[in-house]
Design a protein around this motif. Sequence first.
Motif, mmCIF file in Angstrom:
data_model
loop_
_atom_site.group_PDB
_atom_site.id
_atom_site.type_symbol
_atom_site.label_atom_id
_atom_site.label_comp_id
_atom_site.label_asym_id
_atom_site.label_seq_id
_atom_site.Cartn_x
_atom_site.Cartn_y
_atom_site.Cartn_z
ATOM 1 N N GLU A 1 0.830 -1.384 -0.354
ATOM 2 C CA GLU A 1 0.188 -0.018 -0.281
ATOM 3 C C GLU A 1 1.334 1.066 -0.450
ATOM 4 O OE1 GLU A 1 0.298 -2.141 2.345
ATOM 5 O OE2 GLU A 1 -1.705 -2.863 2.082
ATOM 6 N N LEU A 2 2.011 1.019 0.330
ATOM 7 C CA LEU A 2 2.803 2.301 0.576
ATOM 8 C C LEU A 2 4.386 2.114 -0.689
ATOM 9 C CD1 LEU A 2 2.743 3.091 4.421
ATOM 10 C CD2 LEU A 2 1.671 3.814 2.845
ATOM 11 N N GLN A 3 4.317 1.736 -1.647
ATOM 12 C CA GLN A 3 5.406 1.884 -1.867
ATOM 13 C C GLN A 3 5.196 2.724 -3.593
ATOM 14 O OE1 GLN A 3 5.607 -2.605 -3.509
ATOM 15 N NE2 GLN A 3 6.643 -3.446 -1.354
ATOM 16 N N ARG A 4 5.320 3.005 -3.818
ATOM 17 C CA ARG A 4 5.760 4.219 -4.835
ATOM 18 C C ARG A 4 5.417 3.839 -5.992
ATOM 19 N NH1 ARG A 4 6.210 10.027 -4.533
ATOM 20 N NH2 ARG A 4 6.962 9.456 -2.033
ATOM 21 N N THR A 5 4.510 4.079 -6.982
ATOM 22 C CA THR A 5 4.532 3.735 -8.151
ATOM 23 C C THR A 5 5.065 4.145 -9.236
ATOM 24 O OG1 THR A 5 2.570 4.707 -8.664
ATOM 25 C CG2 THR A 5 2.606 2.356 -7.628
ATOM 26 N N GLY A 6 5.284 5.936 -9.361
ATOM 27 C CA GLY A 6 5.696 6.414 -10.322
ATOM 28 C C GLY A 6 4.892 6.519 -11.047
ATOM 29 N N ARG A 7 3.788 6.806 -11.312
ATOM 30 C CA ARG A 7 2.577 7.218 -11.897
ATOM 31 C C ARG A 7 1.527 8.086 -11.076
ATOM 32 N NH1 ARG A 7 2.687 1.453 -12.331
ATOM 33 N NH2 ARG A 7 -0.107 1.606 -11.830
ATOM 34 N N LEU A 8 0.909 8.940 -12.434
ATOM 35 C CA LEU A 8 -0.260 9.461 -11.427
ATOM 36 C C LEU A 8 -1.281 8.579 -10.617
ATOM 37 C CD1 LEU A 8 -0.060 12.994 -13.767
ATOM 38 C CD2 LEU A 8 0.589 12.484 -11.853
ATOM 39 N N PHE A 9 -1.798 9.073 -10.081
ATOM 40 C CA PHE A 9 -2.175 7.931 -9.567
ATOM 41 C C PHE A 9 -2.412 6.513 -9.441
ATOM 42 C CE2 PHE A 9 -4.860 11.983 -10.752
ATOM 43 C CZ PHE A 9 -5.128 12.524 -9.714
ATOM 44 N N LEU B 1 -3.877 5.158 -5.463
ATOM 45 C CA LEU B 1 -5.452 5.256 -6.000
ATOM 46 C C LEU B 1 -5.582 4.110 -6.766
ATOM 47 C CD1 LEU B 1 -7.477 6.626 -5.066
ATOM 48 C CD2 LEU B 1 -7.304 7.779 -6.435
ATOM 49 N N THR B 2 -4.563 3.781 -7.364
ATOM 50 C CA THR B 2 -5.915 2.456 -8.653
ATOM 51 C C THR B 2 -5.526 1.178 -7.846
ATOM 52 O OG1 THR B 2 -4.886 4.161 -10.316
ATOM 53 C CG2 THR B 2 -5.528 2.002 -11.133
ATOM 54 N N LEU B 3 -4.281 1.506 -7.657
ATOM 55 C CA LEU B 3 -4.145 0.078 -6.994
ATOM 56 C C LEU B 3 -4.621 -0.235 -5.252
ATOM 57 C CD1 LEU B 3 0.031 -0.137 -7.284
ATOM 58 C CD2 LEU B 3 -1.835 -1.570 -8.953
ATOM 59 N N ASP B 4 -4.634 1.163 -4.843
ATOM 60 C CA ASP B 4 -5.915 0.519 -3.099
ATOM 61 C C ASP B 4 -7.124 0.108 -3.751
ATOM 62 O OD1 ASP B 4 -3.582 1.419 -2.197
ATOM 63 O OD2 ASP B 4 -4.640 3.125 -1.469
ATOM 64 N N VAL B 5 -7.644 0.995 -5.231
ATOM 65 C CA VAL B 5 -9.515 0.523 -5.783
ATOM 66 C C VAL B 5 -9.205 -0.883 -5.993
ATOM 67 C CG1 VAL B 5 -11.151 0.705 -7.122
ATOM 68 C CG2 VAL B 5 -9.838 2.602 -5.884
ATOM 69 N N LYS B 6 -8.479 -1.395 -6.630
ATOM 70 C CA LYS B 6 -8.273 -2.961 -7.212
ATOM 71 C C LYS B 6 -7.865 -3.574 -5.991
ATOM 72 C CE LYS B 6 -6.132 -1.852 -12.105
ATOM 73 N NZ LYS B 6 -5.472 -2.147 -12.627
ATOM 74 N N VAL C 1 -3.659 16.644 -4.879
ATOM 75 C CA VAL C 1 -2.322 16.298 -5.573
ATOM 76 C C VAL C 1 -1.693 15.418 -5.253
ATOM 77 C CG1 VAL C 1 -0.484 17.740 -5.826
ATOM 78 C CG2 VAL C 1 -2.403 18.395 -6.321
ATOM 79 N N LEU C 2 -1.654 14.804 -3.666
ATOM 80 C CA LEU C 2 -0.726 14.906 -2.859
ATOM 81 C C LEU C 2 -1.475 13.055 -2.991
ATOM 82 C CD1 LEU C 2 -1.032 15.822 0.522
ATOM 83 C CD2 LEU C 2 1.104 15.872 -1.116
ATOM 84 N N VAL C 3 -2.394 12.660 -3.245
ATOM 85 C CA VAL C 3 -2.815 11.197 -3.764
ATOM 86 C C VAL C 3 -2.379 11.334 -5.243
ATOM 87 C CG1 VAL C 3 -4.928 10.203 -4.340
ATOM 88 C CG2 VAL C 3 -4.566 11.492 -2.130
ATOM 89 N N ALA C 4 -2.651 11.864 -5.654
ATOM 90 C CA ALA C 4 -1.902 11.423 -7.571
ATOM 91 C C ALA C 4 -0.413 11.210 -7.421
ATOM 92 C CB ALA C 4 -2.282 12.618 -8.163
ATOM 93 N N THR C 5 0.709 12.218 -6.186
ATOM 94 C CA THR C 5 1.490 11.824 -6.154
ATOM 95 C C THR C 5 2.635 10.233 -5.232
ATOM 96 O OG1 THR C 5 1.841 13.288 -5.246
ATOM 97 C CG2 THR C 5 2.419 14.337 -7.267
ATOM 98 N N ASP C 6 0.910 9.901 -5.331
ATOM 99 C CA ASP C 6 1.995 8.993 -4.036
ATOM 100 C C ASP C 6 2.533 9.363 -3.139
ATOM 101 O OD1 ASP C 6 0.809 7.623 -5.663
ATOM 102 O OD2 ASP C 6 2.025 6.131 -6.667
ATOM 103 N N ALA C 7 2.096 10.804 -1.895
ATOM 104 C CA ALA C 7 2.694 10.628 -1.176
ATOM 105 C C ALA C 7 2.712 10.837 -0.279
ATOM 106 C CB ALA C 7 2.388 12.548 -0.915
ATOM 107 N N SER C 8 1.338 9.564 0.453
ATOM 108 C CA SER C 8 0.894 8.583 0.985
ATOM 109 C C SER C 8 2.476 8.079 1.236
ATOM 110 C CB SER C 8 -0.454 8.043 0.849
ATOM 111 O OG SER C 8 -0.886 9.376 1.202
#
Length: 987
Positions: A369-377, A380-385, A501-508
């Motif tokens: 859940e906390l691995q940076r994907t390098g893609r916009l959102f 978020l997409t992985l969380d939904v899946k 914007v924080l969600v889009a950049t995987d700031a979590s």
Amino acid sequence: HRTLYVGARMPPVRQSHRHHRRHRAVFRRGNGMGLCLLPPGSPSQRVQVILRTQEDEEHVPRHLFSELDEICVKEGPDAEWKETARWLKFEEDVEDGGERWSKPYVGTLSLHSLSELRSCISKGTVLLDICANSMEEIADMVLAQQEQSTEFDEHRRAQVREVLLRKHHHQNEKTNNLLPVVCSFADVSERQSDLHLLYKPGEGFCRALAPLDLSGQRRSVPVLSYAFRARFALANLAAECAAERCGLCFWGNWLKITCRAQAELSFLKKIPNGAEASNVLVGELDFLHQPIVAFVRLSPAVLLSGMTEVPIPTRFLFVLLGPEGKAHQYHEIGRSMATIMTDEEKRKMPGALDDSASHSTLEKHSGPELQRTGRLFGGLTLDVKRKAPWFWSDFRDGLSLQCLASFLFLYCACMSPVITFGGLLGEATDGHISAMESLLGASMAGVVYSLFAGQPLTILGSTGPVLVFEKILYKFCKEYTLSYLSLRACVGLWTAFLCIVLVATDASCLVGYVTRFTEEAFASLICIIFIYEALEKLSHLRDTYPVHMHSKLDFLTSYYCKCEAPTHPSNETLRFWESNKINVSGIAWENLTVTECRYLHGEFQGPACGRDGPYTPDVFFWCCILFFATFALSSFLKKFKTSRYFPTRVRSAVSDFAVFLTIVIMVLLDFVVGIPSPKLHVPHALPGTTVGWFINPIGPNPWWTVLAALIPALLCTILIFMDQQISAVIVNRKEHKLKKGCGYHLDLFMVAVMLGVCSVMGLPWFVAATVLSITHVNSLKVESDCSAPGEQPKFLGIREQRVTGLLIFVLMGCSVFFTSVLKFIPMPVLYGVFLYMGVSSLRGIQFFDRLKLFLMPAKHQPDFIYLRHVPLRKVHFFTVIQLICLVLLWTIKVSRAAIIFPMMVLALVFVRKAMDFCFSKRELSFLDDLMPERRKKLDDARNEAGEEEGVRLAGSSWLDISLGLLDCPFLLQLVWKRWGKISTRSK
């Protein structure tokens, strides 16, 4: 030293002289003569290492239920096998009166009985992996191995066989209680008529992985499910009932059999699924001159009717029959065998782990859940899946009594802070946002969040920093004559945009830097605030309901308090009288009520008057009683689950509904006593009637305020991000054993969306509430229903679902229609609930456990894992640093600088990073990681097992190795084969 094990040479083992700080022993891989790799745990694993073999699925150790039956032929020809003891992790004995079981206890074995057992195993008959379907076949196989002699002829062989086949009398057959009759005649008749259905292929049996038999063909292993075992037990008892119908005492037998069925099924629930039985039969026979000893392992396990107390398949059978006069000796040998067979540590010790690999590095939030994907959102997409497959199960799993109890408790717990926050917000904003808007906003945000968030266990609520931010923003607008609601809408929309914007950049992913040090400091502060505010609100009741201090009981008849016209009215009072056209001289001041006197700005005069009105000591002290009684009763009922009274289901239900039952009891008590305590006030008017439902972000403000709102929005974004994510980290701790995953990005996205919606509608902002979320998680803990007698239930995880949060906020939105009921809830009761929530949330926080160590002598300190590996002075140093940070946070929180509170929480991450220079990584791995306490103790035990394995291998007795071979008897055959080859080569 070196030890020879069945022809296998073991490498030398270096013994450590350090007793307290043990490190892993260095095991060298064998070359040529050496055979030892990593030291195994159980005796069966040791033999596997020696023989270089592997276990198959048929010989995997399973849970064992052991039963000891004894017989004495001197009792006459009608003597039966009588159950005298049983083992399900702990030992239970039939007490001397023979009417009930003793309390479960850890059995102790004498060295003499263990020595006798070893002699029996080495000299007796051992039948491994035999296939038999009945006790008759087993008896024939055992007797066939006995040598023919004058002392054991065919006649005595037939007598022994007849003894082995005698009926087994179990302890539950003596139950004569007529009250728990739970089965109807129709039910039993139906089960009796459908007996053949129990043996249909595929019904009731769960087929395990099929191992290879000796012929090389695959065969399935039957594992009986609880449902099948229950049906089998009832059907078996129904058959007994049918067999006794021809007798004259049918009704008595029927009640006896029904009660026995309930006793069987009640104990059956405590046995894990897939468990097998180990039957130990011992006794003295007057016609024997030499003992008969046999150990039998069945493959596959067979359900022997009437052999075991509960219908589970038998895997092991130990028989010891000997001459009379040694009954106690036989009993102790049987106890030794049953105890060793049931001992899980003997049967499956965990393997050794590498100590340096286990604790050298910190464990962080490094899940997917906390691995940076390098893609916009991308996150978020992985969380939904990740959460989509669990969506419908989140609603199915919420259909339980525990969820109902959690919902009722948290509804009452969430209502008061939301209304209180709305009232404070109304005072801070001169009524622009009040309690009704707070209720509606909490309901909307909570419902949407519960439906679509990644972690629905998190509860949204109002927080102190948000209230401080609202106050500062309102003062700024009032000072510069700006529209508060319009500027607030701009700030809220900018904040929502920045959060997205924080969600889009995987700031979590930055949450990975938040360790237990930061979590516990934040959580401890919130819990302390809950406790402090509960006590503070109680103390404020003294101002509303003053107490007459130092009063004299003899002058109670002369005490009075009446309303009079003010002698020196203020300018504000004069303006009030003039604007409302009040004729002061025409008012009968002494006849006015307290409310009317305060409305007309009158003064209270008399010896029984306080500063703002007459003394009301009964109200204040009654509020104190309600407050502390609520806390005490909630704590007592929550622990009622472990009491000795009432059945398990009743105790569990009382524990689940503890807080709700407490509130109901306190409301009824307050109603009966009749003292006018302050009650919960729920608004009954809908918002939006004066300013409309939607707010124009610009409104009367200049256009540049839209851009200027970006500056406070940056601070508000940090505030929302820190509050939300730290609370989410605490909920998602690994020690909670969550199975459905989490979604930090999805959670923040839903908070951002609802923050924008609430801003446009002029409603308060809501983020994750730490204490409410922790309380929600604690109320949904799931413990094992299957536990051995005397064993505490095991924590299995959290009931992950969306139903409780959804119902809480739906009902909160409908609270305006329940004012006629909610108005009876005293506010001191809710304050007591807050105190209970704050205190209960402190449990399990390691920081408070370490604080107690300052006042504890070393000999009384608990066995915490970090005390084993970290010096006590380092533990105290770590605690002092954390305490200083907590005090600084508290100081900032209660000061005017509370707006920078989220920045100070963020600063804790840098403080924690600086502590790397004061502590080693090994010390920090024990003081500041997220591993649960029990799991860590298990790892520590594995490391110690790894250290001493060589010593145990060298010093193990033949009894230990024999038990390992009995656990995996196919290894015994390989041992003898290799031993035979070695003997042949030596010749």
